[in-house]
Design an enzyme around this catalytic site. Structure first.
Site, PDB file in Angstrom:
ATOM      1  N   HIS A   1       0.824  -1.208   0.000  1.00  0.00           N
ATOM      2  CA  HIS A   1       0.000   0.000   0.000  1.00  0.00           C
ATOM      3  C   HIS A   1       0.858   1.258   0.000  1.00  0.00           C
ATOM      4  O   HIS A   1       0.556   2.222  -0.695  1.00  0.00           O
ATOM      5  CB  HIS A   1      -0.901   0.029   1.234  1.00  0.00           C
TER       6      HIS A   1
ATOM      7  N   GLU B   1       9.444 -20.981 -18.086  1.00  0.00           N
ATOM      8  CA  GLU B   1      10.051 -20.450 -16.873  1.00  0.00           C
ATOM      9  C   GLU B   1      10.891 -21.498 -16.148  1.00  0.00           C
ATOM     10  O   GLU B   1      11.517 -21.213 -15.148  1.00  0.00           O
ATOM     11  CB  GLU B   1       8.984 -19.845 -15.955  1.00  0.00           C
TER      12      GLU B   1
ATOM     13  N   ASP C   1      10.599 -16.340 -12.804  1.00  0.00           N
ATOM     14  CA  ASP C   1      10.937 -17.695 -12.372  1.00  0.00           C
ATOM     15  C   ASP C   1      12.103 -18.270 -13.163  1.00  0.00           C
ATOM     16  O   ASP C   1      12.938 -18.991 -12.617  1.00  0.00           O
ATOM     17  CB  ASP C   1       9.713 -18.620 -12.494  1.00  0.00           C
TER      18      ASP C   1
ATOM     19  N   ARG D   1      13.627 -16.190  -5.492  1.00  0.00           N
ATOM     20  CA  ARG D   1      13.246 -14.820  -5.864  1.00  0.00           C
ATOM     21  C   ARG D   1      12.698 -14.012  -4.697  1.00  0.00           C
ATOM     22  O   ARG D   1      12.545 -12.801  -4.799  1.00  0.00           O
ATOM     23  CB  ARG D   1      12.250 -14.838  -7.027  1.00  0.00           C
TER      24      ARG D   1
ATOM     25  N   CYS E   1       6.773 -11.898 -20.234  1.00  0.00           N
ATOM     26  CA  CYS E   1       5.770 -11.321 -19.331  1.00  0.00           C
ATOM     27  C   CYS E   1       6.251 -11.176 -17.894  1.00  0.00           C
ATOM     28  O   CYS E   1       5.527 -10.709 -17.038  1.00  0.00           O
ATOM     29  CB  CYS E   1       4.475 -12.142 -19.357  1.00  0.00           C
TER      30      CYS E   1
HETATM   31  C1  PEP Z   1       7.270 -15.126 -14.094  1.00  0.00           C
HETATM   32  O1  PEP Z   1       7.639 -16.096 -13.432  1.00  0.00           O
HETATM   33  O2  PEP Z   1       8.052 -14.395 -14.738  1.00  0.00           O
HETATM   34  C2  PEP Z   1       5.849 -14.778 -14.155  1.00  0.00           C
HETATM   35  C3  PEP Z   1       5.414 -13.852 -14.978  1.00  0.00           C
HETATM   36  O3  PEP Z   1       5.002 -15.417 -13.336  1.00  0.00           O
HETATM   37  P1  PEP Z   1       4.861 -15.124 -11.753  1.00  0.00           P
HETATM   38  O4  PEP Z   1       5.680 -13.891 -11.460  1.00  0.00           O
HETATM   39  O5  PEP Z   1       3.414 -14.953 -11.513  1.00  0.00           O
HETATM   40  O6  PEP Z   1       5.431 -16.352 -11.160  1.00  0.00           O
HETATM   41 MG    MG Z   2       6.242 -17.579 -12.764  1.00  0.00          MG
END
Ligand code: PEP
Ligand code: MG
Length: 572
Positions: A189, A432, A456, A466, A503
């Site tokens: 937030h 990924e 990932d 991560r 993405c």
């Molecule tokens: C990723 O792993 O890059 C991804 C887009 O999925 P998430 O971040 O939801 O694991």
């Molecule tokens: Mg992912």
């Protein structure tokens, strides 16, 4: 003295620190005398009423200045009235003779612990709301006046443990130079508020409240994540200059928001939106994005402690598909597990030693076939209302791909047999896991499209969790091994003429975009806040230059060298 944190909203400022300490007395384990249970419960109900009145006051205040933010306070009222909490607290008071404050502290604490287990942005936001309400209830219980930031007279740098919506409701933008907090991730937030106010913010500063003094002069540089206490004049001047450059730059980027993303040489680049809760605010980005590049569907399973029905899901998917019309909507199937927990799936999620290497994403779906089938059926039903692409996460082998094709076929047959209409759907995968990336040339033949989940992919390539800040230095999305892998995947998909996007966070990173274009990527998906700057970057480079850049990057041996190379890209 220099303090370090994570820059969460860009900008820089110099000014005096205002320490905002929203403390409530932490209750001790306490019990009421036998026979006093009902009066303790009555007191809890009175406090609840007062809390609702307080929230309504803030909401009304807010609805005049910022109606969108006022909605947060409707959600706060729902929390005060939350059914489970309001079964649990009275039960503890009446059956176990807990004192009201202890019951509030513990019951809210249990919910918070559950929500905080996951770093999913949506859930993290919910946790902050529950924390906020707990503080309000306890302050009212102890007759403390909730502290208030609305009365600030001079512009200050607000230093706090964490900021919640109610803290900032009456806040005047011109009285805040910057926000610095001990807690809160970039999607908390505090970050959302700072971003929406256009106030520089640095979060996650270890030991902040122990280091700063009330009224102390500080120089905040959110671009670098540094807070310098008692800065010298030259530092102060430098920071002020940096900030005015940044503000001009952000204004300039906004000019590109509604333009098509095209390179200087005319190549069209597809800009997708990463969706995580599909509310109206998020979907406004339909006006300036070409697709939903990643529809994270986990929120549906996290909202309640019961599973979303096929109908619940169908309605949500239909809404997003209708909103995007002919534009593609890439719906990612449930990616639970790892660090992501959901109340509705708790019974099925076993404790694991290495959850990121465990029963996550598609693996969880395979071990809970009825849940997966329900989601696929809902998606297929919704497919008549737009341009649906179904994407599955955590794919590691051809076996996974073939299993999914079979399940999708079965679900479609079932729907056909019962006379339910479905549309044309593409089925694709997230790349990924390195194992599938390395056989992309085989995988590409059996999927319609793919998207590189760089978040990932990086964690599995670099063997660096991560979410673990202690190994953050090892988590390098620009590691040459990752760049080479993306190069290979892009060549494979481009040769086959199948769509491929990026993405993960890398796909919204303006420094990485020219390199990725050079590697052959033509589709990116990102959060709405990144779109304007990404479009601007794209408009200032040519494909040939990007390809030269990529060629050079592929000869380098360290992430630092690649970072340096891409930082020097000249925009026209
Ligand atoms: C990723 O792993 O890059 C991804 C887009 O999925 P998430 O971040 O939801 O694991
Ligand atoms: Mg992912």
């Amino acid at each position: 003295m220099v303090l370090y944190g994570k820059g969460a909203a860009p900008g820089a400022a110099v000014g005096s620190v205002y320490i905002y300490n929203k403390k409530f007395n932490i209750p001790k384990e306490n019990f009421v005398d036998s026979g006093k249970e009902q009066s303790e419960l009555d007191r809890y109900n009175t406090i609840k009423k007062q809390a609702l009145e307080e929230i309504e006051k803030i909401r009304l205040n807010m609805s005049e200045t910022d109606p969108a933010k006022a909605e947060i306070f409707d959600a706060h009222k729902e929390i005060v009235e939350d059914i489970i909490i309001n079964e649990e607290i009275p039960a503890r008071i009446l059956n176990e003779r807990w004192s009201g404050d202890w019951a509030i502290y513990q019951v809210y604490g249990d919910v918070l612990n559950l929500l905080k287990k996951t770093p999913d942005p949506l859930i993290a936001e919910r946790a902050a709301d529950f924390d906020d309400i707990r503080a309000l209830l306890l302050q009212l219980w102890y007759g403390q006046k909730p502290p208030d930031l609305s009365g600030l007279k001079e512009p200050v740098i607000i230093a706090a443990k964490e900021l919640f919506p109610s803290d900032t409701a009456g806040l005047k933008k011109d009285k805040v130079l910057a926000i610095i907090t001990e807690k809160g991730g970039v999607t908390s937030h505090s970050a959302i508020i700072a971003k929406s106010f256009g106030i520089p913010a640095i979060l996650g500063i270890d030991g902040l409240l122990g280091a700063v003094k009330q009224g102390q002069l500080a120089a905040v540089n959110a671009l670098e994540g540094t807070v310098i206490l008692d800065p010298k004049e030259d530092v102060t001047n430098e920071i002020i200059a940096k900030n005015s450059i940044l503000l001009r730059d952000m204004k300039d980027a906004d000019n590109y928001l509604y333009r098509e993303a095209r390179t200087l040489c005319g190549e069209k680049i597809d800009i997708g939106l990463n969706v995580s809760n599909a509310n109206d605010e998020e979907l406004k980005a339909q006006n300036y994005t070409d697709s939903v590049g990643l529809f994270r569907t986990e929120f549906l399973y996290m909202e309640k402690d019961t599973l979303p029905t096929e109908e619940d899901q169908f309605l949500q998917y239909k809404k997003v598909l209708e909103c995007y019309g002919k534009k593609p909507v890439v719906l990612r199937t449930l990616d639970i597990g790892g660090d992501k927990q959901a109340a509705s799936l708790e019974q099925r999620q076993k404790r694991e030693e290495n959850p990121f290497l465990g029963n996550r994403g598609i693996r969880f779906c395979f071990s809970n076939p009825e849940i997966f089938k329900t989601q696929i059926r809902a998606a297929l039903r919704a497919s008549c209302f737009g341009n649906l692409w179904i994407m599955t996460p955590m794919i590691g082998s051809m076996d996974d791909i073939r299993k999914i094709a079979k399940i999708a076929e079965e679900a479609k047959k079932e729907l056909d047999n019962s006379g339910v209409k479905t549309g044309d759907v593409k089925i694709g995968i997230m790349i990924e896991i390195p194992a599938i990336a390395l056989i992309a040339d085989i995988a590409v033949k059996e999927v319609d499209f793919a998207s590189i989940g760089s978040n990932d992919l990086c964690q599995y390539m670099c063997a660096s969790d991560r979410t673990n800040i202690a190994v953050d230095d090892y988590y390098s999305p620009l590691h040459p091994a990752i760049i080479r892998l993306i190069d290979g995947i892009a060549k494979t998909f481009n040769n086959e003429g199948k769509p491929l996007s990026v993405c993960g966070e890398l796909g919204g990173d303006i420094q990485a975009i020219p390199l990725l274009i050079g590697l052959g990527i033509r589709k990116f998906s990102m959060g709405a806040a990144s779109v304007a700057a990404v479009k601007r970057t794209i408009s200032k480079v040519t494909v040939v230059e990007c390809e030269e850049l990529a060629k050079k990057a592929l000869t380098l041996g360290t992430a630092a060298e690649i970072a340096e190379l891409i930082s020097k890209v000249k925009e026209h």
